[in-house]
Design an enzyme around this catalytic site. Structure first.
Site, short mmCIF file in Angstrom:
data_model
loop_
_atom_site.label_atom_id
_atom_site.label_comp_id
_atom_site.label_asym_id
_atom_site.label_seq_id
_atom_site.Cartn_x
_atom_site.Cartn_y
_atom_site.Cartn_z
N HIS A 102 14.68 51.65 -16.73
CA HIS A 102 14.77 50.76 -17.90
C HIS A 102 13.50 49.91 -18.03
CE1 HIS A 102 17.78 48.55 -20.70
NE2 HIS A 102 16.56 48.53 -21.20
N ARG B 81 19.37 52.72 -25.56
CA ARG B 81 20.48 52.18 -24.79
C ARG B 81 21.29 53.33 -24.20
NH1 ARG B 81 18.12 48.20 -24.61
NH2 ARG B 81 18.70 46.09 -25.26
#
Length: 326
Positions: free
Chosen positions: A289, A241
């Site tokens: 991502h 993250r």
């Protein structure tokens, strides 16, 4: 062994669940998921948000980053399944019912994450950025390879995905060290959790891979103090993250050379804005991502197995603690 058997069992033909499953995601193909869920649980009543129908029918929820207030209309929920690995979007919510919350245990997702981490680490271990630069300059540059067992890789976060990545690195004979908040044991990996060993752990690695979940305790934990504790030139990989990293401190460490290079798949703000300094840095490798994604065919079997367990009065598998964030 019981987990493996449960996840591989076939659904009885004509099976009907005791409630409906609500699917929510802004990023996944609902048709692909509906087909996979029907194959794993024939007869399952699947509602694709916002076509909910009667809210009282909703017994199960499979969702990725639902907005605040999403759960409030559904009073009969028995199970929430997070459509992905990180459960940070399900923490600290007033609308979330007190029911079991599970993450997916998807072999396809794990394989993709292992492949990403292996790619990023091997790229640095085998000096590929130097060869890429040499090619742009039409230069034949020889760099003698370093044996992999002399390259120390630190993996921060030894959950399901972090442990799988650490094992895969160890299988390639890298000298792997792992850090987690709780004691862990992984074959071929030296595992640490004692806060007193934190700085020694950081200062002893050549490549640092972040796999820590995002929680209130890990938000911004990789900051200047962490980057300063690394050996100058240490490479950094972030596949968990973006918010776990203080990006300003990482940017400064990359500019100074304290962090020699970084492979970044996640960011505090996504998509990464077009004027962000990371884009122009030669020692930064950016991906959007996609280190790992959930594979519907494999994950649907996991969802179906947990629905059956709940309907049989059993505890579901892969539960998470929303207060802890993992």
């Amino acid at each position: 062994m019981k987990t493996d058997i449960t996840l591989k069992e076939h659904a009885p033909q004509g099976e009907t669940s005791r409630g409906a499953l609500l699917f929510y995601s802004q990023f996944d193909d609902p048709t692909e998921w509906a087909d996979a869920l029907q194959a794993a649980y024939p007869g399952l009543d699947i509602r694709i948000y916002p076509d909910v129908g009667n809210a009282d029918d909703i017994t199960y929820v499979l969702a990725w980053r639902p907005p605040e207030g999403f759960f409030a209309p559904y009073k009969n929920i028995k199970l929430v399944v997070n459509l992905g690995a990180g459960v940070d979007s399900l923490t600290g919510r007033a609308d979330l019912p007190e029911v079991p919350i599970c993450r997916l245990s998807d072999s396809g997702m794990m394989a993709l994450m292992r492949s990403y981490v292996l790619f990023a680490v091997i790229r640095y271990a085998r000096d590929m950025p130097d060869f890429e630069k040499a090619q742009r300059q039409s230069e034949w540059r020889y760099i003698h390879p370093t044996p992999l067992d002399r390259i120390r890789v630190g993996v921060l976060g030894l959950g399901a995905l972090g442990s799988a990545a650490a094992r895969s690195l160890a299988d390639l004979t890298f000298d792997v060290r792992g850090w987690d908040l709780a004691p862990k044991q992984i074959d071929g990996v030296a595992c640490f959790s004692d806060p007193g060993e934190w700085e020694n752990f950081l200062g002893d690695v050549d490549i640092l891979v972040n796999m820590m979940p995002l929680t209130t305790g890990t938000r911004g934990m990789l900051d200047k103090s962490v980057f300063d504790a690394l050996k100058p030139g240490t490479k950094f990989v972030n596949a968990s993250r973006g918010e776990v990293v203080n990006e300003d401190d990482l940017l400064a460490a990359l500019r100074s050379g304290q962090v020699g290079a970084a492979t970044l798949d996640v960011f505090v703000s996504e998509p990464l804005r077009s004027d962000h300094p990371f884009w122009k840095m030669e020692n930064v490798y950016i991906t959007p991502h996609l280190a790992s994604i959930t594979v519907p065919d494999a994950a649907a079997r996991d969802v179906a197995a947990n629905i059956r367990r709940v309907e049989q009065g059993e505890a579901p598998l892969h539960q998470v603690n929303p207060k802890a964030g993992f």
